[in-house]
Design a protein around this motif. Structure first.
Motif, PDB file in Angstrom:
ATOM      1  N   LEU A   1       1.598 -11.155   2.189  1.00 23.71           N
ATOM      2  CA  LEU A   1       0.508 -11.622   2.758  1.00 23.71           C
ATOM      3  C   LEU A   1      -0.726 -10.633   3.360  1.00 23.71           C
ATOM      4  CD1 LEU A   1       2.822 -13.939   5.443  1.00 23.71           C
ATOM      5  CD2 LEU A   1       0.946 -14.635   3.683  1.00 23.71           C
ATOM      6  N   GLY A   2      -0.224  -9.471   3.394  1.00 19.05           N
ATOM      7  CA  GLY A   2      -1.212  -8.432   3.637  1.00 19.05           C
ATOM      8  C   GLY A   2      -2.520  -8.309   2.536  1.00 19.05           C
TER       9      GLY A   2
ATOM     10  N   LYS B   1      -1.979 -13.430  -4.400  1.00 18.33           N
ATOM     11  CA  LYS B   1      -1.847 -14.620  -3.544  1.00 18.33           C
ATOM     12  C   LYS B   1      -1.402 -15.806  -4.314  1.00 18.33           C
ATOM     13  CE  LYS B   1      -4.534 -17.758  -0.571  1.00 18.33           C
ATOM     14  NZ  LYS B   1      -5.765 -17.901   0.290  1.00 18.33           N
TER      15      LYS B   1
ATOM     16  N   LEU C   1       2.253 -15.417  -5.085  1.00 22.54           N
ATOM     17  CA  LEU C   1       3.097 -15.691  -3.793  1.00 22.54           C
ATOM     18  C   LEU C   1       2.985 -16.969  -3.412  1.00 22.54           C
ATOM     19  CD1 LEU C   1       4.213 -13.339  -2.050  1.00 22.54           C
ATOM     20  CD2 LEU C   1       2.185 -13.776  -0.454  1.00 22.54           C
ATOM     21  N   ALA C   2       2.290 -17.645  -3.481  1.00 21.67           N
ATOM     22  CA  ALA C   2       1.943 -19.049  -3.133  1.00 21.67           C
ATOM     23  C   ALA C   2       2.878 -19.990  -4.210  1.00 21.67           C
ATOM     24  CB  ALA C   2       0.638 -19.737  -3.577  1.00 21.67           C
TER      25      ALA C   2
ATOM     26  N   ARG D   1       0.827  -1.132   0.159  1.00 17.30           N
ATOM     27  CA  ARG D   1      -0.203  -0.064  -0.035  1.00 17.30           C
ATOM     28  C   ARG D   1       0.796   1.421   0.198  1.00 17.30           C
ATOM     29  NH1 ARG D   1      -4.505  -2.840  -1.437  1.00 17.30           N
ATOM     30  NH2 ARG D   1      -6.280  -1.779  -0.635  1.00 17.30           N
ATOM     31  N   ARG D   2       1.947   1.454   0.651  1.00 22.67           N
ATOM     32  CA  ARG D   2       2.503   2.690   1.006  1.00 22.67           C
ATOM     33  C   ARG D   2       3.603   2.708  -0.117  1.00 22.67           C
ATOM     34  NH1 ARG D   2       4.507   1.596   6.082  1.00 22.67           N
ATOM     35  NH2 ARG D   2       6.275   2.096   5.179  1.00 22.67           N
TER      36      ARG D   2
ATOM     37  N   LEU E   1       7.298 -11.107   1.228  1.00 21.80           N
ATOM     38  CA  LEU E   1       6.287 -12.068   1.601  1.00 21.80           C
ATOM     39  C   LEU E   1       5.471 -11.378   2.548  1.00 21.80           C
ATOM     40  CD1 LEU E   1       5.656 -15.178   2.101  1.00 21.80           C
ATOM     41  CD2 LEU E   1       7.160 -15.418   4.028  1.00 21.80           C
ATOM     42  N   PHE E   2       5.913 -10.763   3.417  1.00 26.50           N
ATOM     43  CA  PHE E   2       5.178 -10.061   4.590  1.00 26.50           C
ATOM     44  C   PHE E   2       4.080  -9.171   3.848  1.00 26.50           C
ATOM     45  CE2 PHE E   2       8.412 -10.968   8.158  1.00 26.50           C
ATOM     46  CZ  PHE E   2       7.830 -12.098   8.178  1.00 26.50           C
TER      47      PHE E   2
ATOM     48  N   THR F   1      -3.491 -10.765   0.651  1.00 27.41           N
ATOM     49  CA  THR F   1      -3.798 -12.189   0.257  1.00 27.41           C
ATOM     50  C   THR F   1      -5.361 -12.347  -0.429  1.00 27.41           C
ATOM     51  OG1 THR F   1      -4.249 -12.808   2.432  1.00 27.41           O
ATOM     52  CG2 THR F   1      -2.249 -13.559   1.373  1.00 27.41           C
ATOM     53  N   ASP F   2      -6.233 -11.269  -0.144  1.00 26.92           N
ATOM     54  CA  ASP F   2      -7.479 -11.368  -0.746  1.00 26.92           C
ATOM     55  C   ASP F   2      -7.574 -11.094  -2.193  1.00 26.92           C
ATOM     56  OD1 ASP F   2      -6.903  -8.688  -0.202  1.00 26.92           O
ATOM     57  OD2 ASP F   2      -8.941  -8.209  -0.227  1.00 26.92           O
TER      58      ASP F   2
ATOM     59  N   TYR G   1       6.659 -19.143  -3.516  1.00 28.92           N
ATOM     60  CA  TYR G   1       6.990 -19.681  -2.226  1.00 28.92           C
ATOM     61  C   TYR G   1       7.114 -21.271  -2.375  1.00 28.92           C
ATOM     62  CZ  TYR G   1       7.637 -19.370   2.796  1.00 28.92           C
ATOM     63  OH  TYR G   1       8.272 -19.591   3.830  1.00 28.92           O
TER      64      TYR G   1
END
Lengths: 192, 192
Positions: free
Chosen positions: B108-109, B117, B120-121, B28-29, B104-105, B111-112, B124
DNA sequence: ACGTTATGTAAGCATAGACTTACACCATGG
DNA sequence: CCATGGTGTAAGTCTATGCTTACATAACGT
């Protein structure tokens, strides 16, 4: 005299809802409008209870941690004296049900805000201390004893809980395996 | 004929900068304006190279993973055949230098967002497979062998790397202890 | 009963941020 | 040398969002 101030009770009512929203959406996406909607109120009500969104988030961090700690302490009090291994087995089943890790991840994305970072660090330090006590006890050491070996085990065990959440979040860690992760690897780390 | 299309090269030039911004600031930032600033260009240039911000982020995920994997593979190729323990010792010193965990972090924020998602999956999962090969080899098993015991060890080891980053981020894990965490607890998990 | 003050509603403000458009420029190949 | 289309700049649009203000209402104690 006018009506008495019920702000404190109101905060207590709304905080669980706010915390869940933050855990679910993260800091940025949990807009004040969204928070208010979930609470069934208008935004300015929230702003009467907390000075700003940052304060709502910090309160949510504390709340989630307090609830988690309550649960664990109740578990330890009830269940005889199984201690650390019992906690591991409990968490394997109830993994992150209070949103502890999601709040942590959400907060980690805001660590450039010094107040959020400080609140997160302080809360997590308490969490750490609690786990450390359990691990030390398991090894027959005094609450703060056991030296660096205990600290290492504590961090490694927290790593298990964290990665279990990541794995679940990403759909990469099958439930069957996840349920074994904390007890089996946890026991290994507990005993050194 | 007009000028040849240099989009591909341009993407390769800017992606590291974009990835670092996402790792540092979160999704977001890391505003498109901020990304453009760091790249020394205007926003619409970024929009000519990627369809939207989401695509920039997904490209950043892949990039960070690829860079990390390159590093590890080079390390394994160079340094004789120490394998997994050597990786642990390397990461203890160079922890997260490619921004792997921060991305990753950040992800994870989000993931909707199904595409984020999924990316990332998938990424990973590749990471997981790489580590699994190392752990299996360390135990004298074939690349995909070793059964669930290897899977558990892999997840636990990833937990170490993850929590080491969290601890550092929050200023709660002293560097001295952090440097011991991966090698010592890692060896324990590797050997079962 | 009444004044005081918390509580709730609704609308608005200012800013930021994702994305677009219009246009000038210039490198390239014929 | 010139037409084509890639490259860069500047400005603008539209929506979301943090936060505020103005006002009506409904308790509470005296």
């Amino acid at each position: 005299m006018p009506r008495p101030d019920r702000s404190e009770e109101r905060r207590a009512e709304l905080l669980p809802v706010v915390a869940e929203a933050f855990a679910e959406l993260g800091y940025r996406r949990a807009s004040t409008a969204e928070l208010a909607d979930r609470c069934g109120v208008r935004v300015n009500i929230l702003y009467r209870l907390w000075p700003d969104k940052q304060a709502m988030f910090i309160a949510a961090i504390r709340h989630v941690f307090d609830r988690s700690l309550e649960t664990w302490e109740a578990l330890l009090a009830d269940g005889g004296d199984a201690g650390a291994p019992e906690l591991l087995r409990y968490e394997a089943k109830h993994l992150g049900e209070h949103g502890f890790y999601r709040i942590l991840f959400a907060g980690l994305g805001e660590t450039d805000d010094p107040e959020i970072k400080a609140a997160l660090a302080e809360t997590y330090a308490d969490f750490l201390a609690f786990i450390r006590t359990q691990v030390a006890a398991h090894r027959g050491a005094p609450p703060r004893g056991g030296g660096a070996a205990v600290d290492l085990a504590v961090w490694a065990i927290l790593g298990l809980g964290t990665i279990a959440n990541v794995g679940r979040e990403l759909g990469l860690l099958p439930p069957r395996l996840r349920e074994r992760l904390l007890p089996e690897m946890g026991d290994l780390l507990l005993d050194g």
